[in-house]
Design a protein around this motif. Structure first.
Motif, PDB file in Angstrom:
ATOM      1  N   GLU A  46       0.806  -1.211   0.000  1.00 11.18           N
ATOM      2  CA  GLU A  46       0.000   0.000   0.000  1.00 11.18           C
ATOM      3  C   GLU A  46       0.845   1.270   0.000  1.00 11.18           C
ATOM      4  N   ASN A  47       2.168   1.128   0.101  1.00 12.17           N
ATOM      5  CA  ASN A  47       3.027   2.308   0.127  1.00 12.17           C
ATOM      6  C   ASN A  47       4.386   1.996  -0.519  1.00 12.17           C
ATOM      7  N   PRO A  48       4.427   1.851  -1.840  1.00 13.45           N
ATOM      8  CA  PRO A  48       5.686   1.538  -2.521  1.00 13.45           C
ATOM      9  C   PRO A  48       6.778   2.591  -2.317  1.00 13.45           C
ATOM     10  N   ALA A  49       6.404   3.790  -1.892  1.00  9.46           N
ATOM     11  CA  ALA A  49       7.392   4.853  -1.683  1.00  9.46           C
ATOM     12  C   ALA A  49       8.405   4.484  -0.603  1.00  9.46           C
ATOM     13  N   THR A  50       8.084   3.532   0.270  1.00  4.20           N
ATOM     14  CA  THR A  50       9.005   3.136   1.342  1.00  4.20           C
ATOM     15  C   THR A  50       9.939   1.999   0.924  1.00  4.20           C
ATOM     16  N   ASN A  51       9.850   1.562  -0.314  1.00  2.00           N
ATOM     17  CA  ASN A  51      10.717   0.483  -0.796  1.00  2.00           C
ATOM     18  C   ASN A  51      12.150   0.978  -0.991  1.00  2.00           C
ATOM     19  N   PRO A  52      13.127   0.049  -0.964  1.00  2.00           N
ATOM     20  CA  PRO A  52      14.497   0.457  -1.294  1.00  2.00           C
ATOM     21  C   PRO A  52      14.545   0.911  -2.752  1.00  2.00           C
ATOM     22  N   PRO A  53      15.480   1.798  -3.087  1.00  2.00           N
ATOM     23  CA  PRO A  53      15.556   2.258  -4.478  1.00  2.00           C
ATOM     24  C   PRO A  53      15.955   1.112  -5.396  1.00  2.00           C
ATOM     25  N   GLY A  54      15.435   1.159  -6.604  1.00  2.70           N
ATOM     26  CA  GLY A  54      15.744   0.130  -7.596  1.00  2.70           C
ATOM     27  C   GLY A  54      14.477  -0.494  -8.144  1.00  2.70           C
ATOM     28  N   GLU A  55      14.667  -1.315  -9.161  1.00  3.44           N
ATOM     29  CA  GLU A  55      13.533  -1.940  -9.835  1.00  3.44           C
ATOM     30  C   GLU A  55      13.018  -3.148  -9.072  1.00  3.44           C
ATOM     31  N   PHE A  56      11.716  -3.371  -9.221  1.00  2.00           N
ATOM     32  CA  PHE A  56      11.085  -4.559  -8.649  1.00  2.00           C
ATOM     33  C   PHE A  56      10.704  -5.494  -9.776  1.00  2.00           C
ATOM     34  N   GLY A  57      10.929  -6.793  -9.548  1.00 10.13           N
ATOM     35  CA  GLY A  57      10.556  -7.794 -10.531  1.00 10.13           C
ATOM     36  C   GLY A  57       9.087  -8.150 -10.418  1.00 10.13           C
ATOM     37  N   ASP A  58       8.610  -8.961 -11.348  1.00 13.29           N
ATOM     38  CA  ASP A  58       7.237  -9.442 -11.348  1.00 13.29           C
ATOM     39  C   ASP A  58       7.044 -10.372 -10.161  1.00 13.29           C
ATOM     40  N   VAL A  59       6.041 -10.093  -9.343  1.00 15.50           N
ATOM     41  CA  VAL A  59       5.810 -10.867  -8.121  1.00 15.50           C
ATOM     42  C   VAL A  59       5.552 -12.345  -8.413  1.00 15.50           C
ATOM     43  N   ASN A  60       5.057 -12.670  -9.590  1.00 17.32           N
ATOM     44  CA  ASN A  60       4.768 -14.068  -9.922  1.00 17.32           C
ATOM     45  C   ASN A  60       5.963 -14.792 -10.530  1.00 17.32           C
ATOM     46  N   ASP A  61       7.042 -14.093 -10.765  1.00 18.68           N
ATOM     47  CA  ASP A  61       8.216 -14.683 -11.391  1.00 18.68           C
ATOM     48  C   ASP A  61       9.409 -14.536 -10.450  1.00 18.68           C
ATOM     49  N   VAL A  62       9.329 -15.229  -9.319  1.00 14.32           N
ATOM     50  CA  VAL A  62      10.348 -15.067  -8.283  1.00 14.32           C
ATOM     51  C   VAL A  62      11.317 -16.245  -8.308  1.00 14.32           C
ATOM     52  N   ASP A  63      12.562 -15.926  -8.555  1.00 10.85           N
ATOM     53  CA  ASP A  63      13.640 -16.904  -8.431  1.00 10.85           C
ATOM     54  C   ASP A  63      14.630 -16.305  -7.440  1.00 10.85           C
ATOM     55  N   TYR A  64      14.462 -16.645  -6.163  1.00 12.66           N
ATOM     56  CA  TYR A  64      15.275 -16.042  -5.117  1.00 12.66           C
ATOM     57  C   TYR A  64      16.750 -16.402  -5.252  1.00 12.66           C
ATOM     58  N   ASN A  65      17.065 -17.443  -5.995  1.00  9.02           N
ATOM     59  CA  ASN A  65      18.455 -17.835  -6.185  1.00  9.02           C
ATOM     60  C   ASN A  65      19.140 -17.030  -7.283  1.00  9.02           C
ATOM     61  N   ASN A  66      18.350 -16.353  -8.122  1.00  5.95           N
ATOM     62  CA  ASN A  66      18.911 -15.608  -9.246  1.00  5.95           C
ATOM     63  C   ASN A  66      18.192 -14.265  -9.390  1.00  5.95           C
ATOM     64  N   LEU A  67      18.228 -13.460  -8.352  1.00  4.06           N
ATOM     65  CA  LEU A  67      17.506 -12.186  -8.368  1.00  4.06           C
ATOM     66  C   LEU A  67      18.158 -11.185  -9.320  1.00  4.06           C
ATOM     67  N   LYS A  68      17.337 -10.620 -10.201  1.00  2.71           N
ATOM     68  CA  LYS A  68      17.798  -9.546 -11.070  1.00  2.71           C
ATOM     69  C   LYS A  68      17.268  -8.208 -10.566  1.00  2.71           C
ATOM     70  N   HIS A  69      16.175  -8.250  -9.812  1.00  2.00           N
ATOM     71  CA  HIS A  69      15.523  -7.066  -9.267  1.00  2.00           C
ATOM     72  C   HIS A  69      15.111  -7.376  -7.838  1.00  2.00           C
ATOM     73  N   HIS A  70      14.694  -6.332  -7.101  1.00  2.00           N
ATOM     74  CA  HIS A  70      14.089  -6.557  -5.794  1.00  2.00           C
ATOM     75  C   HIS A  70      12.790  -7.345  -6.011  1.00  2.00           C
ATOM     76  N   GLN A  71      12.405  -8.119  -5.007  1.00  2.00           N
ATOM     77  CA  GLN A  71      11.197  -8.935  -5.122  1.00  2.00           C
ATOM     78  C   GLN A  71      10.383  -8.858  -3.841  1.00  2.00           C
ATOM     79  N   TYR A  72       9.071  -8.899  -3.971  1.00  2.00           N
ATOM     80  CA  TYR A  72       8.213  -9.100  -2.821  1.00  2.00           C
ATOM     81  C   TYR A  72       8.213 -10.590  -2.508  1.00  2.00           C
ATOM     82  N   TYR A  73       8.199 -10.930  -1.235  1.00  2.00           N
ATOM     83  CA  TYR A  73       8.120 -12.330  -0.857  1.00  2.00           C
ATOM     84  C   TYR A  73       6.755 -12.854  -1.268  1.00  2.00           C
ATOM     85  N   LEU A  74       6.742 -13.939  -1.985  1.00  2.02           N
ATOM     86  CA  LEU A  74       5.499 -14.522  -2.482  1.00  2.02           C
ATOM     87  C   LEU A  74       4.932 -15.454  -1.413  1.00  2.02           C
TER      88      LEU A  74
END
Length: 167
Positions: A46-74
């Motif tokens: 509800e408040n993306p402004a508090t996220n760390p700077p940088g790009e976020f990946g698609d929440v449904n395409d999470v590969d925690y072993n090979n992160l290219k962007h920040h991710q929300y925990y699924l």
């Protein structure tokens, strides 16, 4: 006469202490907001402004072993009814009788552990010694809690963000 002076001095002392508590005992203090609270997992930021700077990946395409962007925990369905509690200096997780399959309860491994919140650094440490985890607190208010774990990747530091809503 001495008893009247003593009584006046005592009343002034009580008044000063009372004034100090009301001005410094702010209920919006993050440590106070966290104490004795119950949270639930959420997938909505509800408040993306508090996220760390940088790009976020698609929440449904999470590969925690090979992160290219920040991710929300699924969060999985088995997590969505869990209650995350900070009370009496301890962090507890109640799975509410919905147990996740093996390997999906990573955050529950921290259940029933002491916690310490350092407001100055905005770091929350759960557990002690080698059995502890320290996370960054990106947001903490009356309704939302946003925690992050930094991971070192080949493309730099990336974050997994855990979202909670007050229960």
């Amino acid at each position: 006469m001495k008893s009247i002076r003593f009584l006046l001095l005592a009343l002034c002392g009580c008044a000063a202490i009372s004034c100090e508590k009301s001005s410094s005992g702010d209920n919006n203090d993050p440590a106070h907001i966290l104490a004795s609270t119950h949270w639930r997992a959420t997938l909505t930021d509800e408040n993306p402004a508090t996220n760390p700077p940088g790009e976020f990946g698609d929440v449904n395409d999470v590969d925690y072993n090979n992160l290219k962007h920040h991710q929300y925990y699924l969060w999985q369905d088995c997590h969505m009814d869990d209650t995350f509690t900070f009370k009496n200096g301890r962090f507890n997780v109640d799975d509410n009788k919905t147990v996740c399959p093996d390997g999906m309860d990573l955050i529950l491994g921290l259940a029933n552990q002491p916690y310490v919140y350092d407001e100055a650094s905005k770091k929350l440490t759960i557990g002690t010694g080698d059995d502890s985890a320290t996370v960054q607190v990106y947001e903490l208010n009356e309704t939302r809690l946003k925690l992050g774990v930094a991971l070192s990747t080949t493309s730099g530091l990336k974050h997994i963000i855990f979202l909670f809503k007050k229960k």
